[in-house]
Write a protein that holds these residues in place. Structure first.
Motif, PDB file in Angstrom:
ATOM      1  N   GLN A 111       0.858  -1.161   0.140  1.00 53.60           N
ATOM      2  CA  GLN A 111      -0.128  -0.304  -0.054  1.00 53.60           C
ATOM      3  C   GLN A 111       1.162   1.553   0.258  1.00 53.60           C
ATOM      4  OE1 GLN A 111      -2.691  -0.118   2.786  1.00 53.60           O
ATOM      5  NE2 GLN A 111      -3.271   1.951   2.682  1.00 53.60           N
ATOM      6  N   LEU A 112       1.846   1.689   0.702  1.00 55.52           N
ATOM      7  CA  LEU A 112       2.677   2.546   0.539  1.00 55.52           C
ATOM      8  C   LEU A 112       3.526   2.030  -0.753  1.00 55.52           C
ATOM      9  CD1 LEU A 112       4.317   4.815   2.306  1.00 55.52           C
ATOM     10  CD2 LEU A 112       5.616   2.783   2.781  1.00 55.52           C
ATOM     11  N   GLN A 113       3.867   1.839  -1.368  1.00 58.08           N
ATOM     12  CA  GLN A 113       4.556   1.405  -2.272  1.00 58.08           C
ATOM     13  C   GLN A 113       3.466   1.877  -2.990  1.00 58.08           C
ATOM     14  OE1 GLN A 113       6.098  -2.230  -2.917  1.00 58.08           O
ATOM     15  NE2 GLN A 113       7.497  -1.944  -2.856  1.00 58.08           N
ATOM     16  N   ARG A 114       2.362   2.099  -3.861  1.00 63.57           N
ATOM     17  CA  ARG A 114       0.641   2.445  -4.549  1.00 63.57           C
ATOM     18  C   ARG A 114       1.293   3.993  -4.198  1.00 63.57           C
ATOM     19  NH1 ARG A 114      -1.041  -2.711  -3.460  1.00 63.57           N
ATOM     20  NH2 ARG A 114      -2.574  -1.153  -2.094  1.00 63.57           N
ATOM     21  N   GLN A 115       0.760   3.713  -2.880  1.00 66.52           N
ATOM     22  CA  GLN A 115       0.772   5.376  -2.403  1.00 66.52           C
ATOM     23  C   GLN A 115       1.667   6.392  -2.447  1.00 66.52           C
ATOM     24  OE1 GLN A 115      -1.160   4.825   1.107  1.00 66.52           O
ATOM     25  NE2 GLN A 115      -3.514   3.867   0.226  1.00 66.52           N
ATOM     26  N   TRP A 116       3.072   6.092  -2.583  1.00 67.80           N
ATOM     27  CA  TRP A 116       3.836   7.241  -1.747  1.00 67.80           C
ATOM     28  C   TRP A 116       3.675   8.743  -3.294  1.00 67.80           C
ATOM     29  CZ3 TRP A 116       5.707   7.962   2.354  1.00 67.80           C
ATOM     30  CH2 TRP A 116       7.438   8.462   3.101  1.00 67.80           C
ATOM     31  N   THR A 120       1.681  14.513  -1.283  1.00 71.76           N
ATOM     32  CA  THR A 120       2.742  15.318  -0.770  1.00 71.76           C
ATOM     33  C   THR A 120       3.774  15.355   0.544  1.00 71.76           C
ATOM     34  OG1 THR A 120       1.010  16.388   1.321  1.00 71.76           O
ATOM     35  CG2 THR A 120       0.681  17.061  -1.237  1.00 71.76           C
ATOM     36  N   PRO A 121       4.279  15.692   0.419  1.00 70.72           N
ATOM     37  CA  PRO A 121       5.060  15.654   1.499  1.00 70.72           C
ATOM     38  C   PRO A 121       4.465  15.991   2.857  1.00 70.72           C
ATOM     39  CG  PRO A 121       6.651  17.006   0.319  1.00 70.72           C
ATOM     40  CD  PRO A 121       4.798  17.151  -0.610  1.00 70.72           C
ATOM     41  N   SER A 122       3.803  16.222   3.482  1.00 71.12           N
ATOM     42  CA  SER A 122       3.187  16.644   4.583  1.00 71.12           C
ATOM     43  C   SER A 122       2.489  15.285   4.816  1.00 71.12           C
ATOM     44  CB  SER A 122       1.880  17.303   4.554  1.00 71.12           C
ATOM     45  OG  SER A 122       1.071  18.107   3.702  1.00 71.12           O
ATOM     46  N   GLN A 123       1.697  15.234   3.829  1.00 71.72           N
ATOM     47  CA  GLN A 123       0.509  13.504   3.753  1.00 71.72           C
ATOM     48  C   GLN A 123       1.426  12.996   3.692  1.00 71.72           C
ATOM     49  OE1 GLN A 123      -1.356  13.924  -0.395  1.00 71.72           O
ATOM     50  NE2 GLN A 123      -3.285  14.339   0.663  1.00 71.72           N
ATOM     51  N   ARG A 124       2.945  12.205   3.260  1.00 73.99           N
ATOM     52  CA  ARG A 124       3.592  11.205   3.445  1.00 73.99           C
ATOM     53  C   ARG A 124       4.534  11.510   5.310  1.00 73.99           C
ATOM     54  NH1 ARG A 124       7.622  11.964  -1.804  1.00 73.99           N
ATOM     55  NH2 ARG A 124       6.617  10.992  -2.732  1.00 73.99           N
ATOM     56  N   GLU A 125       4.580  12.536   4.971  1.00 76.20           N
ATOM     57  CA  GLU A 125       4.696  12.481   7.394  1.00 76.20           C
ATOM     58  C   GLU A 125       4.407  11.853   8.071  1.00 76.20           C
ATOM     59  OE1 GLU A 125       6.936  12.625  10.044  1.00 76.20           O
ATOM     60  OE2 GLU A 125       8.018  13.027   7.998  1.00 76.20           O
ATOM     61  N   GLN A 126       2.807  12.554   7.395  1.00 75.60           N
ATOM     62  CA  GLN A 126       1.357  11.728   8.561  1.00 75.60           C
ATOM     63  C   GLN A 126       1.409  10.234   8.344  1.00 75.60           C
ATOM     64  OE1 GLN A 126      -2.083  14.180   6.862  1.00 75.60           O
ATOM     65  NE2 GLN A 126      -0.888  16.033   7.547  1.00 75.60           N
TER      66      GLN A 126
END
Length: 137
Positions: A111-116, A120-126
């Protein structure tokens, strides 16, 4: 020439000098052993020290590499060069991050691979924070 180098790791090693375990693991290379360079012999000797699981993992990675296009191989090579150019503390941080990611369940990894790339950088951090809360012990 081996008398010049003595028993150093740079001398081409005779097959009979290998341990029984090394000979068993490296048996497919026996007929070609004397023709291999010292570097090739050293790599194969290192291969013989790996566990069955480690050898299987490397074989799988090599097979995946073989199926990549030349462009994909170049991209990975470039990424590795950029990684090696980073300061040591950043390399260590990345390695720790990857170790942590490998401990995640496969479903979460995929899931992380698909979404990364879509985050956005802030969404990644969250997203990372939510994963850490769920999976840190």
């Amino acid at each position: 020439m081996s008398s010049i180098w003595g028993n150093s790791s740079w001398a081409i090693e005779d097959w009979s000098a290998l341990s029984v375990t090394e000979q068993q693991v490296l048996l497919p290379f026996k007929s070609k052993w004397a023709q291999l360079s010292t570097q090739q012999q050293a790599v194969l000797k290192r291969w013989a020290t790996l566990s069955d699981e480690q050898r299987a993992s490397l074989q799988e990675r090599y097979q995946r590499w073989q199926h990549l296009s030349p462009e994909q191989r170049q991209q990975l090579t470039d990424q590795l060069q950029r990684f090696k150019a980073l300061p040591l503390h950043k390399q260590q941080r990345i390695k720790l991050w990857w170790k942590w990611l490998k401990r995640l369940p496969q479903v979460e990894q995929r899931q992380l691979q698909r979404q990364w790339s879509q985050l956005t950088p802030s969404q990644r951090e969250q997203y990372i924070q939510s994963l850490q809360q769920r999976f840190n012990h």
